[in-house]
Each structure stands twice: as C-alpha cells, then as structure tokens.
Design an enzyme around this catalytic site. Structure first.
Site, PDB file in Angstrom:
ATOM      1  N   ARG A   1       0.830  -1.201   0.000  1.00 12.40           N
ATOM      2  CA  ARG A   1       0.000   0.000   0.000  1.00 12.40           C
ATOM      3  C   ARG A   1       0.868   1.256   0.000  1.00 12.40           C
ATOM      4  O   ARG A   1       1.876   1.331   0.703  1.00 12.40           O
ATOM      5  CB  ARG A   1      -0.942  -0.004   1.216  1.00 12.40           C
ATOM      6  CG  ARG A   1      -1.984  -1.101   1.105  1.00 12.40           C
ATOM      7  CD  ARG A   1      -3.085  -0.993   2.124  1.00 12.40           C
ATOM      8  NE  ARG A   1      -3.865  -2.225   2.128  1.00 12.40           N
ATOM      9  CZ  ARG A   1      -4.842  -2.522   1.283  1.00 12.40           C
ATOM     10  NH1 ARG A   1      -5.194  -1.639   0.355  1.00 12.40           N
ATOM     11  NH2 ARG A   1      -5.474  -3.672   1.351  1.00 12.40           N
ATOM     12  N   ASP A   2       0.429   2.228  -0.807  1.00  3.88           N
ATOM     13  CA  ASP A   2       1.126   3.509  -0.893  1.00  3.88           C
ATOM     14  C   ASP A   2       1.044   4.226   0.450  1.00  3.88           C
ATOM     15  O   ASP A   2       0.005   4.241   1.103  1.00  3.88           O
ATOM     16  CB  ASP A   2       0.500   4.363  -2.005  1.00  3.88           C
ATOM     17  CG  ASP A   2       1.378   5.529  -2.398  1.00  3.88           C
ATOM     18  OD1 ASP A   2       1.892   5.515  -3.536  1.00  3.88           O
ATOM     19  OD2 ASP A   2       1.548   6.464  -1.581  1.00  3.88           O
TER      20      ASP A   2
ATOM     21  N   ASN B   1       4.240   6.524 -13.612  1.00  2.00           N
ATOM     22  CA  ASN B   1       4.801   7.848 -13.861  1.00  2.00           C
ATOM     23  C   ASN B   1       6.258   7.705 -14.295  1.00  2.00           C
ATOM     24  O   ASN B   1       6.980   6.846 -13.787  1.00  2.00           O
ATOM     25  CB  ASN B   1       4.723   8.692 -12.590  1.00  2.00           C
ATOM     26  CG  ASN B   1       3.290   8.909 -12.135  1.00  2.00           C
ATOM     27  OD1 ASN B   1       2.396   9.078 -12.958  1.00  2.00           O
ATOM     28  ND2 ASN B   1       3.061   8.898 -10.832  1.00  2.00           N
TER      29      ASN B   1
ATOM     30  N   VAL C   1      10.075   8.187  -7.078  1.00  2.00           N
ATOM     31  CA  VAL C   1      10.903   7.063  -6.623  1.00  2.00           C
ATOM     32  C   VAL C   1      11.387   6.333  -7.867  1.00  2.00           C
ATOM     33  O   VAL C   1      10.575   5.875  -8.692  1.00  2.00           O
ATOM     34  CB  VAL C   1      10.123   6.105  -5.698  1.00  2.00           C
ATOM     35  CG1 VAL C   1      11.014   4.928  -5.294  1.00  2.00           C
ATOM     36  CG2 VAL C   1       9.615   6.834  -4.457  1.00  2.00           C
TER      37      VAL C   1
ATOM     38  N   HIS D   1       7.225   1.479 -10.690  1.00  2.00           N
ATOM     39  CA  HIS D   1       6.094   0.993  -9.893  1.00  2.00           C
ATOM     40  C   HIS D   1       4.814   1.331 -10.618  1.00  2.00           C
ATOM     41  O   HIS D   1       4.669   2.422 -11.176  1.00  2.00           O
ATOM     42  CB  HIS D   1       6.100   1.601  -8.489  1.00  2.00           C
ATOM     43  CG  HIS D   1       6.357   3.078  -8.463  1.00  2.00           C
ATOM     44  ND1 HIS D   1       7.620   3.610  -8.620  1.00  2.00           N
ATOM     45  CD2 HIS D   1       5.520   4.114  -8.334  1.00  2.00           C
ATOM     46  CE1 HIS D   1       7.545   4.925  -8.571  1.00  2.00           C
ATOM     47  NE2 HIS D   1       6.281   5.259  -8.411  1.00  2.00           N
TER      48      HIS D   1
ATOM     49  N   HIS E   1       1.008   2.080 -10.143  1.00  2.16           N
ATOM     50  CA  HIS E   1       0.001   2.473  -9.160  1.00  2.16           C
ATOM     51  C   HIS E   1      -1.326   1.824  -9.521  1.00  2.16           C
ATOM     52  O   HIS E   1      -1.777   1.932 -10.666  1.00  2.16           O
ATOM     53  CB  HIS E   1      -0.228   3.988  -9.189  1.00  2.16           C
ATOM     54  CG  HIS E   1       0.918   4.838  -8.781  1.00  2.16           C
ATOM     55  ND1 HIS E   1       1.001   5.437  -7.548  1.00  2.16           N
ATOM     56  CD2 HIS E   1       2.033   5.231  -9.460  1.00  2.16           C
ATOM     57  CE1 HIS E   1       2.110   6.157  -7.473  1.00  2.16           C
ATOM     58  NE2 HIS E   1       2.758   6.054  -8.629  1.00  2.16           N
TER      59      HIS E   1
HETATM   60  P1  DGP Z   1       5.666   8.222  -8.050  1.00  2.00           P
HETATM   61  O1  DGP Z   1       5.311   9.666  -7.816  1.00  2.00           O
HETATM   62  O2  DGP Z   1       4.900   7.630  -9.211  1.00  2.00           O
HETATM   63  O3  DGP Z   1       7.151   8.002  -8.124  1.00  2.00           O
HETATM   64  O4  DGP Z   1       5.116   7.454  -6.762  1.00  2.00           O
HETATM   65  C1  DGP Z   1       5.872   7.144  -5.654  1.00  2.00           C
HETATM   66  C2  DGP Z   1       4.913   6.708  -4.594  1.00  2.00           C
HETATM   67  O5  DGP Z   1       5.630   6.017  -3.594  1.00  2.00           O
HETATM   68  C3  DGP Z   1       4.184   7.850  -3.893  1.00  2.00           C
HETATM   69  O6  DGP Z   1       2.788   7.738  -4.186  1.00  2.00           O
HETATM   70  C4  DGP Z   1       4.459   7.634  -2.419  1.00  2.00           C
HETATM   71  C5  DGP Z   1       5.023   6.246  -2.354  1.00  2.00           C
HETATM   72  N1  DGP Z   1       6.055   6.060  -1.343  1.00  2.00           N
HETATM   73  C6  DGP Z   1       7.199   6.768  -1.219  1.00  2.00           C
HETATM   74  N2  DGP Z   1       7.937   6.318  -0.192  1.00  2.00           N
HETATM   75  C7  DGP Z   1       7.228   5.272   0.321  1.00  2.00           C
HETATM   76  C8  DGP Z   1       7.466   4.375   1.394  1.00  2.00           C
HETATM   77  O7  DGP Z   1       8.479   4.438   2.109  1.00  2.00           O
HETATM   78  N3  DGP Z   1       6.522   3.439   1.636  1.00  2.00           N
HETATM   79  C9  DGP Z   1       5.388   3.328   0.875  1.00  2.00           C
HETATM   80  N4  DGP Z   1       4.522   2.373   1.210  1.00  2.00           N
HETATM   81  N5  DGP Z   1       5.133   4.141  -0.145  1.00  2.00           N
HETATM   82  C10 DGP Z   1       6.039   5.108  -0.417  1.00  2.00           C
END
Ligand code: DGP
Length: 124
Positions: A39-40, A97, A106, A110, A112
């Site tokens: 989960r995000d 993205n 990141v 990934h 979403h």
């Molecule tokens: P993007 O913007 O597409 O690179 O999405 C990166 C997503 O990763 C963002 O929606 C927040 C999520 N995210 C960043 N750090 C962490 C983390 O440490 N744990 C989790 N579960 N999600 C994270």
C-alpha cells in the site's frame, strides 16, 4: 511530494529496495517471485497499491524487450489484486509515472493501482 524524490541518475538503491528486503516496514498485500505489491504511504484513493519488480529498473525509459514479461506481470498482478478485492467491476486506474513531467519521485518503476472512487480525466 518532493521529499520522496531520489536521484534518478544514480545506481543506488531506493526506498523500495529497502521494502523488498524488509529493511523498512510496508503493508505488503501481494508477492510472487518477481513482483511485490504494497500500500502507498500517501494514498490518493481508498485503495492505492504499488506493484514493483523485485529487480530495480529506474524508470520506464530503462526497460527493454528483456523486461516485457516482467512489465506484463505488474499489470496482471494489479488486475488480479483488483479482482480479488472485488474492485474490478466498478473499475480502477493503473498508472506508471516516468521522470519529471510524469511526476515520478521514486526511481524504481512501480505501477500504481488506484480504486474505490470515481477517477477523473485528464489526470493532473
Ligand atoms: P511516483 O510519484 O509515481 O514516483 O510514486 C511514488 C509513490 O511512492 C508515492 O505515491 C508515495 C510512495 N512512497 C514513497 N515512499 C514510500 C514508502 O516508504 N513506503 C510506501 N509504502 N510508499 C512510499
């Protein structure tokens, strides 16, 4: 959320590598040999899950034909999860993205999965 930004020019690991290795906690909801789903941390919908390959590909730009199966597995993992959670019929959105204009923060690809509310188009 710029504080998530990591250096995409580096070969260094990202926070997602730490999640794969269980060095930091995450709410893991899906796992197979090649893919992890969790989960995000900053959900943008009632259900917001990230599906990542266990190997690091920094952005979709770095993906090649050798990754075609793996990229398909991300899609199928997301669709299978949505189906299992009863979200498939109402519908959902999958998004990847890429780099600055895509809003990537990141640099470990990934997918979403966003579900549980009406999405709008075009996305912001
Ligand atoms: P993007 O913007 O597409 O690179 O999405 C990166 C997503 O990763 C963002 O929606 C927040 C999520 N995210 C960043 N750090 C962490 C983390 O440490 N744990 C989790 N579960 N999600 C994270």
């Amino acid at each position: 959320m710029t504080h998530y930004r990591e250096n995409h020019m580096s070969n260094d690991d990202t926070i997602f590598g730490k999640i794969i290795r269980r060095e930091i906690p995450a709410d893991i909801v899906y796992e197979d040999e090649q893919v992890l789903g969790f989960r995000d941390i900053d959900p943008k919908a009632p259900t917001h899950v990230l599906f990542i390959p266990k190997i690091r590909i920094a952005t979709l730009n770095e993906a090649g034909a050798e990754h075609a199966d793996l990229l398909g597995r991300l899609m199928l993992a997301a669709a299978g999860f949505a189906r299992a959670q009863g979200l498939a019929e109402d519908g959902y959105r999958v998004v990847m993205n890429c780099n600055e204009n895509g809003g990537q923060t990141v640099f470990h690809i990934h997918l979403h999965l966003l579900a549980g509310r009406q999405m709008t188009w075009p996305p912001g």
